[in-house]
Scaffold this motif. Structure first.
Motif, mmCIF file in Angstrom:
data_model
loop_
_atom_site.group_PDB
_atom_site.id
_atom_site.type_symbol
_atom_site.label_atom_id
_atom_site.label_comp_id
_atom_site.label_asym_id
_atom_site.label_seq_id
_atom_site.Cartn_x
_atom_site.Cartn_y
_atom_site.Cartn_z
ATOM 1 N N ASN A 97 26.529 48.018 56.599
ATOM 2 C CA ASN A 97 27.382 47.189 55.744
ATOM 3 C C ASN A 97 27.464 47.704 54.314
ATOM 4 O OD1 ASN A 97 24.930 46.508 54.651
ATOM 5 N ND2 ASN A 97 24.972 44.371 55.321
ATOM 6 N N SER A 117 31.229 48.959 57.613
ATOM 7 C CA SER A 117 32.170 48.189 56.789
ATOM 8 C C SER A 117 33.114 49.181 56.107
ATOM 9 C CB SER A 117 31.411 47.363 55.756
ATOM 10 O OG SER A 117 30.824 48.210 54.790
ATOM 11 N N SER A 201 33.676 42.262 58.576
ATOM 12 C CA SER A 201 32.657 41.218 58.479
ATOM 13 C C SER A 201 31.780 41.247 59.724
ATOM 14 C CB SER A 201 33.311 39.840 58.343
ATOM 15 O OG SER A 201 34.024 39.519 59.524
ATOM 16 N N ASP A 203 31.296 38.686 61.713
ATOM 17 C CA ASP A 203 32.026 37.993 62.790
ATOM 18 C C ASP A 203 32.995 38.948 63.489
ATOM 19 O OD1 ASP A 203 30.720 35.619 62.343
ATOM 20 O OD2 ASP A 203 32.226 34.855 60.945
ATOM 21 N N GLU A 204 33.647 39.789 62.699
ATOM 22 C CA GLU A 204 34.558 40.773 63.291
ATOM 23 C C GLU A 204 33.798 41.774 64.148
ATOM 24 O OE1 GLU A 204 37.864 44.113 61.865
ATOM 25 O OE2 GLU A 204 37.201 42.557 60.447
#
Length: 443
Positions: A97, A117, A201, A203-204
């Motif tokens: 991330n 990310s 994210s 969730d993605e």
């Protein structure tokens, strides 16, 4: 007929009350463990990840997601983490991330899948020594080979992993010309097959990996693990040891057991506690340390200094054994010893007369004539007196003067018994004579 309708209604009621909730709960029976991989990669992090993997496996989790944001760290700790990932039967997903630099990139390459990310990067994995310089040829060669193996473990093109660790590789299209290490951005990592996708994210990420319906269990470091990670940090270790060494030096001239000694004791307790929790040290290292401390205390009451030397070596040995990297621990000990010696010199120079316990170990005072100390009375009144030898002088012997027997030495020559001599020098208990040749000198 009415009975049949009643039974049908009861069956429908049973299905609605019991069956549908079972179907509902069955939709989220899988679990995913979310585990952070943050800050410096060291043995404390390995201990935390090991516990997290064991919990996930015991719970029958479907996958483990490692959320990575690290600047790198120790290669030996990274090796252990990679082995942990490689031996796990679970699906391991790396979610970068932010940054996966150096040892972080090495760990990510052992994941079954890698997602990043949009602003994340991975690479720049050249191994460096404890001084911050490029490691020697042997260590560098081993690390490059390890990076290649990490890439090959999940069928990724190894040349990019090699370029992350070897600045001599030439990949100008990714800003990695000769002399520069490769660092991949998210889109570049996806292009070369080092990333399975870019997600905005967590969730993605779950949707991309088909885990959107799973129960997410986030693991966190325990207080003990946080302490272990802190005290095994490569910068904190020499600081703790320096505080311990300097604290005990300051305690030498403090009456009783005060603040410096308490700080030193706390530093050592933190050091060994953290390394025990991290799995680096065993109880044998603590036993060895306590033996060494006991010998140093015994040195106050014993002669010759042997106990103190053995005790010091035992303490140094226990500290080096407590670390995962003996070379790094030896350097940390040298730093601590240097600081302690500097502190000792400053204290003895400016506070020498005020020392307390140190006065029992080091002789601080001198006993000279100016201070009123004499080892023997100087009998200067004997100078020039004539006496007779009571024994032959070879060159030492005795003379008799006014009925008193005095031990003397000649100036080097032999003088027989009953010969007249003159006292020419008096130095404490040493009285020097020579044979008297002049007439009238004999009594």
């Amino acid at each position: 007929m009415h009975k049949m309708i009643g039974r049908t209604l009861l069956f429908i009621l049973f299905v609605s009350v019991f069956a549908f909730p079972l179907l509902e709960t069955g939709a989220a029976t899988s679990t995913v463990y979310k585990v952070p991989v943050e800050d410096v990669v060291e043995k404390g992090l390995y201990a935390f990840l090991q516990r997290s993997f064991e919990e996930a496996e015991d719970a029958g989790a479907e996958a483990i997601i490692l959320e990575i944001n690290t600047p790198g760290g120790f290669t030996d700790a990274a090796d252990q983490i990679a082995k942990l990932m490689d031996e796990s039967s679970l699906r391991v997903i790396a979610y970068i991330n932010n940054k996966a630099i150096s040892a972080g990139a090495f760990i990510a390459l052992y994941a079954d899948e890698i997602y990043m990310s949009p602003t994340a990067t991975m690479g720049a994995a050249q191994v460096i020594d404890s001084a911050g310089n490029a490691a020697d040829v042997k260590a560098h060669s081993v690390w490059v080979a390890d990076m290649i193996t990490a890439a090959e473990s999940h069928k990724r093109e190894p040349k990019y992993a090699a370029a992350m660790a070897e600045p001599e590789n030439n990949l100008p299209e990714y800003r990695a010309g000769v002399g520069k290490l490769l660092t991949l951005k998210a889109d570049e990592a996806k292009k070369v097959g080092y990333s399975n996708g870019t997600v905005g994210s967590f969730d993605e990420l779950l949707k991309e990996t088909g885990l959107e319906n799973a129960e997410i269990i986030s693991t966190k470091e325990t207080f003990a693990e946080s302490i272990a990670r802190f005290v095994t940090h490569p910068i904190v270790v020499p600081i703790l040891l320096s505080i311990a060494g300097l604290g005990f030096v300051l305690e030498l001239y403090s009456p009783g057991f005060g603040v410096p000694g308490s700080m030193a004791a706390i530093s050592l307790v933190l050091f060994f506690y953290g390394h025990l929790v991290a799995g680096l040290a065993g109880y044998e290292t603590i036993i060895l340390f306590l033996i060494g401390a006991g010998l140093i205390v015994a040195e106050i009451f014993l002669p010759h200094g042997i106990a103190g030397v053995i005790g010091s070596l035992a303490i140094i040995g226990s500290i080096i054994m407590a670390g995962g990297n003996p070379m790094y621990m030896a350097i940390s000990v040298l730093i601590a010893v240097a600081i302690a010696v500097i502190g000792m010199v400053i204290i003895m120079k400016f506070f020498g007369k005020k020392l307390h316990l140190l006065n029992k170990v080091v002789l601080m005072d001198t006993t000279d004539t100016e201070s009123g100390y004499v080892s023997n009375v100087n009998r200067f009144e004997l100078l020039g007196r004539i006496a007779k030898t009571a024994t032959p002088l070879r060159p030492s012997g005795a003379i008799e003067l006014d009925g008193e027997r005095i031990d003397v030495v000649s100036e080097g020559s032999y003088i027989g018994k009953g010969i007249s001599v003159i006292i020419v020098k008096v130095e404490g208990s040493r009285t020097v004579v020579r044979e008297s040749k002049e007439k009238g000198e004999n009594e």
